[in-house]
Write an enzyme that holds these catalytic residues in place. Sequence first.
Site, PDB file in Angstrom:
ATOM      1  N   LYS A   1      72.729  -7.281 -44.852  1.00 52.72           N
ATOM      2  CA  LYS A   1      72.224  -6.767 -46.129  1.00 52.72           C
ATOM      3  C   LYS A   1      70.692  -6.844 -46.196  1.00 52.72           C
ATOM      4  O   LYS A   1      70.055  -6.009 -46.833  1.00 52.72           O
ATOM      5  CB  LYS A   1      72.882  -7.516 -47.293  1.00 52.72           C
ATOM      6  CG  LYS A   1      74.391  -7.265 -47.394  1.00 52.72           C
ATOM      7  CD  LYS A   1      74.675  -5.790 -47.640  1.00 52.72           C
ATOM      8  CE  LYS A   1      76.141  -5.472 -47.811  1.00 52.72           C
ATOM      9  NZ  LYS A   1      76.383  -4.043 -48.108  1.00 52.72           N
TER      10      LYS A   1
ATOM     11  N   ILE B   1      80.135  -8.661 -58.036  1.00 50.67           N
ATOM     12  CA  ILE B   1      80.707  -7.594 -58.860  1.00 50.67           C
ATOM     13  C   ILE B   1      82.225  -7.671 -58.724  1.00 50.67           C
ATOM     14  O   ILE B   1      82.739  -7.863 -57.614  1.00 50.67           O
ATOM     15  CB  ILE B   1      80.205  -6.201 -58.370  1.00 50.67           C
ATOM     16  CG1 ILE B   1      78.662  -6.134 -58.293  1.00 50.67           C
ATOM     17  CG2 ILE B   1      80.763  -5.080 -59.241  1.00 50.67           C
ATOM     18  CD1 ILE B   1      77.905  -6.264 -59.583  1.00 50.67           C
TER      19      ILE B   1
ATOM     20  N   ALA C   1      72.425 -11.192 -43.160  1.00 50.36           N
ATOM     21  CA  ALA C   1      71.544 -10.489 -42.217  1.00 50.36           C
ATOM     22  C   ALA C   1      71.753  -8.976 -42.302  1.00 50.36           C
ATOM     23  O   ALA C   1      70.790  -8.200 -42.293  1.00 50.36           O
ATOM     24  CB  ALA C   1      71.813 -10.974 -40.790  1.00 50.36           C
TER      25      ALA C   1
ATOM     26  N   TYR D   1      76.657 -11.608 -42.934  1.00 51.22           N
ATOM     27  CA  TYR D   1      76.665 -10.698 -44.086  1.00 51.22           C
ATOM     28  C   TYR D   1      75.251 -10.604 -44.657  1.00 51.22           C
ATOM     29  O   TYR D   1      74.727  -9.513 -44.901  1.00 51.22           O
ATOM     30  CB  TYR D   1      77.647 -11.213 -45.148  1.00 51.22           C
ATOM     31  CG  TYR D   1      77.777 -10.290 -46.349  1.00 51.22           C
ATOM     32  CD1 TYR D   1      78.558  -9.132 -46.289  1.00 51.22           C
ATOM     33  CD2 TYR D   1      77.109 -10.572 -47.540  1.00 51.22           C
ATOM     34  CE1 TYR D   1      78.669  -8.285 -47.387  1.00 51.22           C
ATOM     35  CE2 TYR D   1      77.217  -9.733 -48.636  1.00 51.22           C
ATOM     36  CZ  TYR D   1      78.007  -8.592 -48.557  1.00 51.22           C
ATOM     37  OH  TYR D   1      78.109  -7.758 -49.653  1.00 51.22           O
TER      38      TYR D   1
ATOM     39  N   SER E   1      86.731   5.119 -51.897  1.00 52.01           N
ATOM     40  CA  SER E   1      88.115   5.197 -52.378  1.00 52.01           C
ATOM     41  C   SER E   1      88.439   4.063 -53.349  1.00 52.01           C
ATOM     42  O   SER E   1      89.490   4.060 -53.980  1.00 52.01           O
ATOM     43  CB  SER E   1      89.093   5.185 -51.198  1.00 52.01           C
ATOM     44  OG  SER E   1      88.957   3.982 -50.479  1.00 52.01           O
ATOM     45  N   ARG E   2      87.533   3.083 -53.444  1.00 54.81           N
ATOM     46  CA  ARG E   2      87.774   1.991 -54.399  1.00 54.81           C
ATOM     47  C   ARG E   2      86.443   1.272 -54.713  1.00 54.81           C
ATOM     48  O   ARG E   2      85.396   1.613 -54.146  1.00 54.81           O
ATOM     49  CB  ARG E   2      88.789   0.984 -53.841  1.00 54.81           C
ATOM     50  CG  ARG E   2      88.257   0.219 -52.645  1.00 54.81           C
ATOM     51  CD  ARG E   2      89.275  -0.776 -52.135  1.00 54.81           C
ATOM     52  NE  ARG E   2      88.638  -1.909 -51.491  1.00 54.81           N
ATOM     53  CZ  ARG E   2      89.286  -2.889 -50.857  1.00 54.81           C
ATOM     54  NH1 ARG E   2      90.594  -2.843 -50.766  1.00 54.81           N
ATOM     55  NH2 ARG E   2      88.630  -3.901 -50.326  1.00 54.81           N
TER      56      ARG E   2
ATOM     57  N   GLY F   1      82.651   4.925 -48.328  1.00 54.93           N
ATOM     58  CA  GLY F   1      83.562   3.876 -48.809  1.00 54.93           C
ATOM     59  C   GLY F   1      83.846   4.006 -50.295  1.00 54.93           C
ATOM     60  O   GLY F   1      83.769   3.022 -51.031  1.00 54.93           O
TER      61      GLY F   1
ATOM     62  N   VAL G   1      82.221   4.558 -40.690  1.00 56.83           N
ATOM     63  CA  VAL G   1      80.751   4.708 -40.695  1.00 56.83           C
ATOM     64  C   VAL G   1      80.087   4.033 -39.492  1.00 56.83           C
ATOM     65  O   VAL G   1      78.953   4.368 -39.143  1.00 56.83           O
ATOM     66  CB  VAL G   1      80.094   4.200 -42.012  1.00 56.83           C
ATOM     67  CG1 VAL G   1      80.512   5.055 -43.199  1.00 56.83           C
ATOM     68  CG2 VAL G   1      80.366   2.727 -42.253  1.00 56.83           C
TER      69      VAL G   1
ATOM     70  N   ASN H   1      77.348   3.042 -49.247  1.00 59.52           N
ATOM     71  CA  ASN H   1      78.020   1.964 -49.975  1.00 59.52           C
ATOM     72  C   ASN H   1      79.022   1.192 -49.112  1.00 59.52           C
ATOM     73  O   ASN H   1      79.255   0.012 -49.357  1.00 59.52           O
ATOM     74  CB  ASN H   1      78.737   2.572 -51.197  1.00 59.52           C
ATOM     75  CG  ASN H   1      79.777   1.638 -51.777  1.00 59.52           C
ATOM     76  OD1 ASN H   1      79.450   0.712 -52.507  1.00 59.52           O
ATOM     77  ND2 ASN H   1      81.046   1.854 -51.430  1.00 59.52           N
TER      78      ASN H   1
HETATM   79  P1  NAD Z   1      85.403  -2.881 -51.456  1.00 64.11           P
HETATM   80  O1  NAD Z   1      85.969  -3.642 -50.314  1.00 64.11           O
HETATM   81  O2  NAD Z   1      86.210  -2.759 -52.693  1.00 64.11           O
HETATM   82  O3  NAD Z   1      84.947  -1.432 -50.989  1.00 64.11           O
HETATM   83  C1  NAD Z   1      84.314  -1.203 -49.777  1.00 64.11           C
HETATM   84  C2  NAD Z   1      84.735   0.144 -49.282  1.00 64.11           C
HETATM   85  O4  NAD Z   1      84.130   0.369 -48.001  1.00 64.11           O
HETATM   86  C3  NAD Z   1      86.241   0.228 -49.082  1.00 64.11           C
HETATM   87  O5  NAD Z   1      86.710   1.428 -49.650  1.00 64.11           O
HETATM   88  C4  NAD Z   1      86.403   0.251 -47.573  1.00 64.11           C
HETATM   89  O6  NAD Z   1      87.528   0.960 -47.110  1.00 64.11           O
HETATM   90  C5  NAD Z   1      85.111   0.917 -47.156  1.00 64.11           C
HETATM   91  N1  NAD Z   1      84.815   0.650 -45.756  1.00 64.11           N
HETATM   92  C6  NAD Z   1      84.854  -0.540 -45.112  1.00 64.11           C
HETATM   93  N2  NAD Z   1      84.558  -0.379 -43.816  1.00 64.11           N
HETATM   94  C7  NAD Z   1      84.323   0.945 -43.630  1.00 64.11           C
HETATM   95  C8  NAD Z   1      83.984   1.731 -42.513  1.00 64.11           C
HETATM   96  N3  NAD Z   1      83.847   1.193 -41.308  1.00 64.11           N
HETATM   97  N4  NAD Z   1      83.835   3.060 -42.691  1.00 64.11           N
HETATM   98  C9  NAD Z   1      84.000   3.633 -43.904  1.00 64.11           C
HETATM   99  N5  NAD Z   1      84.328   2.930 -44.993  1.00 64.11           N
HETATM  100  C10 NAD Z   1      84.501   1.610 -44.862  1.00 64.11           C
HETATM  101  O7  NAD Z   1      83.999  -3.551 -51.748  1.00 64.11           O
HETATM  102  P2  NAD Z   1      82.953  -3.383 -52.935  1.00 64.11           P
HETATM  103  O8  NAD Z   1      82.876  -4.690 -53.604  1.00 64.11           O
HETATM  104  O9  NAD Z   1      83.215  -2.150 -53.725  1.00 64.11           O
HETATM  105  O10 NAD Z   1      81.631  -3.233 -52.068  1.00 64.11           O
HETATM  106  C11 NAD Z   1      80.910  -2.018 -51.922  1.00 64.11           C
HETATM  107  C12 NAD Z   1      79.554  -2.333 -51.324  1.00 64.11           C
HETATM  108  O11 NAD Z   1      78.856  -3.204 -52.206  1.00 64.11           O
HETATM  109  C13 NAD Z   1      79.632  -3.071 -49.979  1.00 64.11           C
HETATM  110  O12 NAD Z   1      78.599  -2.610 -49.137  1.00 64.11           O
HETATM  111  C14 NAD Z   1      79.382  -4.501 -50.363  1.00 64.11           C
HETATM  112  O13 NAD Z   1      78.864  -5.254 -49.308  1.00 64.11           O
HETATM  113  C15 NAD Z   1      78.402  -4.337 -51.499  1.00 64.11           C
HETATM  114  N6  NAD Z   1      78.315  -5.479 -52.410  1.00 64.11           N
HETATM  115  C16 NAD Z   1      79.432  -5.884 -53.089  1.00 64.11           C
HETATM  116  C17 NAD Z   1      79.311  -6.967 -53.947  1.00 64.11           C
HETATM  117  C18 NAD Z   1      80.487  -7.464 -54.729  1.00 64.11           C
HETATM  118  O14 NAD Z   1      80.359  -8.557 -55.294  1.00 64.11           O
HETATM  119  N7  NAD Z   1      81.594  -6.764 -54.826  1.00 64.11           N
HETATM  120  C19 NAD Z   1      78.082  -7.606 -54.114  1.00 64.11           C
HETATM  121  C20 NAD Z   1      76.983  -7.160 -53.413  1.00 64.11           C
HETATM  122  C21 NAD Z   1      77.115  -6.071 -52.563  1.00 64.11           C
END
Ligand code: NAD
Length: 247
Positions: free
Chosen positions: A160, A189, A158, A156, A14-15, A12, A64, A90
């Site tokens: 994590k 974040i 659960a 969510y 790409s962003r 994941g 994934v 990720n």
């Molecule tokens: P985001 O939505 O910007 O990025 C998540 C990425 O995962 C995206 O590129 C998406 O296309 C990819 N993705 C989603 N489902 C997928 C799949 N089935 N197969 C492959 N790729 C897939 O989110 P983010 O904020 O960058 O989050 C990244 C990680 O950090 C996540 O696991 C999220 O739960 C965790 N997280 C984020 C925060 C936050 O506040 N942003 C806080 C705690 C944990």
Amino acid sequence: MKIKNKVALITGSSRGIGKAIALRLAMEGANIAINYLKNREKAEKVAMEARKYGVEAKIYQADVSNYQQVEEMVRKIVEDFNTIHILVNNAGIIPQHYSIFDIPLEEWEKILAVNLTGVFNCTKAVVPVMIKNREGKIINISSVAGKMGGTVGPHYAASKAGIIGMTFSLAQELLKYNITVNAIAPGPIETEMVQSISEERRKIILSRVPMGRFGKTEEVAEAVIFLIKCDYVTGEVIDINGGYYMD
Ligand code: NAD
């Protein structure tokens, strides 16, 4: 582990946080396998940015939560790069419903499939490759929600919390292969994921952060670098959360 010239798969990426981790690893000299689900264009842009650091970077589409797709992705990465030394699990999604009274079973299953089974799938497919190298670093992106519950629903949280349990367990099992397994539990974040949350809920989330701001993706990437470089850490969960647990 020295990062230069190693091969890293970031799911994941790409962003958001994944992109920041991929670029930071590229900055440190790692060759990068960028996994994406749908947005090929964005993934290609991350690869182009990564190449500016003089490393190789390629993109790989795979869901994934689908083991066959993950296996195929890993096969292609090994074909292209010969091996994988670093896996950053990720990829993740946030739910649409937050209350037990509203959450449909399909949503529960989807969140668990991507956020938890996704980590299992990628780890299962990559570990045999790492064992051949007799070294490996696995970093799982959990969440503050996995330790304390949270504002985006029990499913969510659960998923994590499950990642944290898996991290402890795998750290023990894979130690003998010189593979460390750690997790990072970010607080809120600033990413597109968080931007998709309603303004009202964003305010609630922010009110719980003593530092009074969202974290930066680069701040999470920094912890990933530490967990790769410091070989004596395994089975650890690093909080990157602006003091979230203090109130
Ligand atoms: P985001 O939505 O910007 O990025 C998540 C990425 O995962 C995206 O590129 C998406 O296309 C990819 N993705 C989603 N489902 C997928 C799949 N089935 N197969 C492959 N790729 C897939 O989110 P983010 O904020 O960058 O989050 C990244 C990680 O950090 C996540 O696991 C999220 O739960 C965790 N997280 C984020 C925060 C936050 O506040 N942003 C806080 C705690 C944990």
